[in-house]
Design a protein around this motif. Sequence first.
Motif, mmCIF file in Angstrom:
data_model
loop_
_atom_site.group_PDB
_atom_site.id
_atom_site.type_symbol
_atom_site.label_atom_id
_atom_site.label_comp_id
_atom_site.label_asym_id
_atom_site.label_seq_id
_atom_site.Cartn_x
_atom_site.Cartn_y
_atom_site.Cartn_z
ATOM 1 N N ALA A 185 0.865 -1.192 0.000
ATOM 2 C CA ALA A 185 0.000 0.000 0.000
ATOM 3 C C ALA A 185 0.894 1.233 0.000
ATOM 4 O O ALA A 185 1.969 1.227 0.617
ATOM 5 N N PRO A 186 0.481 2.295 -0.700
ATOM 6 C CA PRO A 186 1.347 3.487 -0.813
ATOM 7 C C PRO A 186 1.791 4.054 0.536
ATOM 8 O O PRO A 186 2.925 4.495 0.678
ATOM 9 N N TYR A 187 0.875 4.049 1.517
ATOM 10 C CA TYR A 187 1.228 4.587 2.833
ATOM 11 C C TYR A 187 1.586 3.479 3.833
ATOM 12 O O TYR A 187 1.700 3.728 5.033
ATOM 13 N N GLY A 188 1.738 2.263 3.329
ATOM 14 C CA GLY A 188 2.267 1.184 4.138
ATOM 15 C C GLY A 188 1.274 0.545 5.101
ATOM 16 O O GLY A 188 0.061 0.733 5.005
ATOM 17 N N ILE A 189 1.827 -0.239 6.022
ATOM 18 C CA ILE A 189 1.041 -0.948 7.032
ATOM 19 C C ILE A 189 1.228 -0.238 8.368
ATOM 20 O O ILE A 189 2.356 -0.034 8.816
ATOM 21 N N TRP A 190 0.092 0.122 8.996
ATOM 22 C CA TRP A 190 0.133 0.896 10.240
ATOM 23 C C TRP A 190 -0.141 -0.026 11.426
ATOM 24 O O TRP A 190 -1.064 -0.841 11.401
ATOM 25 N N SER A 191 0.660 0.166 12.462
ATOM 26 C CA SER A 191 0.515 -0.685 13.643
ATOM 27 C C SER A 191 0.805 0.133 14.899
ATOM 28 O O SER A 191 1.686 0.998 14.898
ATOM 29 N N PHE A 192 0.058 -0.153 15.958
ATOM 30 C CA PHE A 192 0.298 0.499 17.247
ATOM 31 C C PHE A 192 1.391 -0.252 18.014
ATOM 32 O O PHE A 192 1.498 -1.479 17.935
ATOM 33 N N HIS A 193 2.172 0.499 18.748
ATOM 34 C CA HIS A 193 3.056 -0.077 19.762
ATOM 35 C C HIS A 193 2.828 0.740 21.026
ATOM 36 O O HIS A 193 3.142 1.936 21.063
ATOM 37 N N HIS A 194 2.241 0.121 22.050
ATOM 38 C CA HIS A 194 1.915 0.844 23.269
ATOM 39 C C HIS A 194 3.101 0.815 24.213
ATOM 40 O O HIS A 194 3.149 0.050 25.178
ATOM 41 N N GLY A 195 4.041 1.676 23.922
ATOM 42 C CA GLY A 195 5.271 1.837 24.685
ATOM 43 C C GLY A 195 6.172 2.793 23.912
ATOM 44 O O GLY A 195 5.992 2.985 22.705
ATOM 45 N N ASP A 196 7.113 3.417 24.593
ATOM 46 C CA ASP A 196 8.088 4.278 23.930
ATOM 47 C C ASP A 196 9.141 3.383 23.295
ATOM 48 O O ASP A 196 9.911 2.720 23.994
ATOM 49 N N GLU A 197 9.172 3.366 21.962
ATOM 50 C CA GLU A 197 10.066 2.426 21.261
ATOM 51 C C GLU A 197 11.535 2.724 21.544
ATOM 52 O O GLU A 197 12.383 1.850 21.323
#
Length: 570
Positions: free
Chosen positions: A142-154
């Motif tokens: 997809a042009p804007y990619g795959i979006w995913s949450f990470h609930h923490g400061d990476e």
Amino acid sequence: MTEEKRVLKFAIMSNTAVLQQWQRDVLDILQQSSYAVPVLLIMPEEEQVIAKSLVSKMIHYNWHQLFFRQYYRHFFRPKAFSRVDSSDIFGKLTVLRCRVKMKGRFSQYFEPADIEKIEAHHPDFILKFGFGIIRGDILKSAPYGIWSFHHGDEQKYRGVPPAFWEIVKKDEITGAILQRLTESLDDGIILRKGFFPTINHSWQANLDQVIQLSKSWPAEVCHEIVTQQTFPSESDSPPTNAEILKEPENYTFMQFLFMQAFNKIYFHFREMFAAEKWQTGLMKARTAEVVTGTGYLIDKQMVHWLSAGGADRYYADGFVIREQERLLTLFEAYDYRTRKAGIAASWFSERDAIFTPAVPVLEEDWHLSYPFTFRHDDVIYCVPESLSHGAIELYRFDVAGMKLLHERTLVPDMAAADPTLVFHQNHWYLFFTPAHATNIELHIWHADTLDGPFVPHELNPVKSDISNARPAGALFSLDGNLYRPAQDCSHTYGGRIIINEIKVLSETSFLEMPVSTLEPPPGFKGIHNLSFSGDYMYFDCKRERFSPASFKWQLFRRLGLISNKKGGSR
């Protein structure tokens, strides 16, 4: 001819039609935004489950994580994880079952044929609620990619479980990101990032809070793409080398349970016995001294203090403005006995270096605080916080009568904390934090004139940061630059003040950078408001003291004898 609004198409990755509550909320917010519509549901190919014998289960069970796994299975019940049937959404979508190929222990790769089928639906982005750690060409489907949450400061915490290790490691801030996935785990391109206060006495509450305050991010990114035609790039995301954490082992989890219990007891003890006791202070200090780049230290010996006296009352949120040859101060006058505040005023005599006795200038049926004061067309105006009232009201100060007189409503149906106006480049900007995130989300509304109408900034919330969002007094100019004081509530409510230099402020853009700090003077635990007038700086400071009225109210509330309806934005 009216240009047709662009609507983004997105696909959803999910393992099941029954979503968790927060995932359903994300989809609802996205659809209500009218900036995006779902077009495809991507699910794993159904596989035959081979039942394992009891002996096999016993042999392969991770006994060293027994306590955590049993707690998570039987006792951990965050509201965000409750299950919601989403067949009303998914039933309208094309369902594509995809087979993934495992490489290594965790990495999942999609088949090229499945990727082609996904691309045939032309999704602008894919929202990931299912599958595992995906890698390979699917990330480019997809042009804007795959979006995913990470609930923490990476930058500090990668892996699992979310919002947990912050409590174990006594981190006062819990972060969260919405990222565009890349080949590196939890090291994607940051689309949104926020910082929230760690609720150290409840893992469930900590996780619920982080999820609740981040679930609107996909809709905000879509809004940005459609209206701003911008999208974060890889260069905007610094790499991370943070440790990849795993589920805690038995000894660590037992330590966590004891820690959580202790934190809960301490939390209730402080609420019962340590009430906030604010007082205001006025001293000679110019803006240039505070914007030092190294931080400014308040000399208590140079301060003229104005205190309410008594154990159950305090003054806070002070603003100062020069009226002819005198300094007028307006501030919140709070009383624990009524759990409510009004606005009071006092004159400061420079010659005698004393305050006149404080007099009430405004009482309303609702709690008032933060009397933001400014002059416009030679009239002194005031916009006090009226959070529980649910509107932002403008008052005019009657100098002769020492009263605040209602002028008009600036923004109806808006529960706002610490509303702060600034006139910048022939435009009015109104900063505040909303009721659902008073210490975290900074919002801006703007208008051509003070009469309005005020409309929301396109990037709202322009910032989500417990350590640098909530207004802490009037903005000020120095050498052609505009500065905004903000509260750092990461350690405690109103712990210190951050001075930000505003780099960009327009109807469509906002950018600020911290340049200095203002710590409370020795003996105090907080400072959360700042106001300048010529050579003078007016501020407030916090101690914690026992208040009989506060203790009685907290005790009765815990016994269920009263409800928590009154009070300000803390």
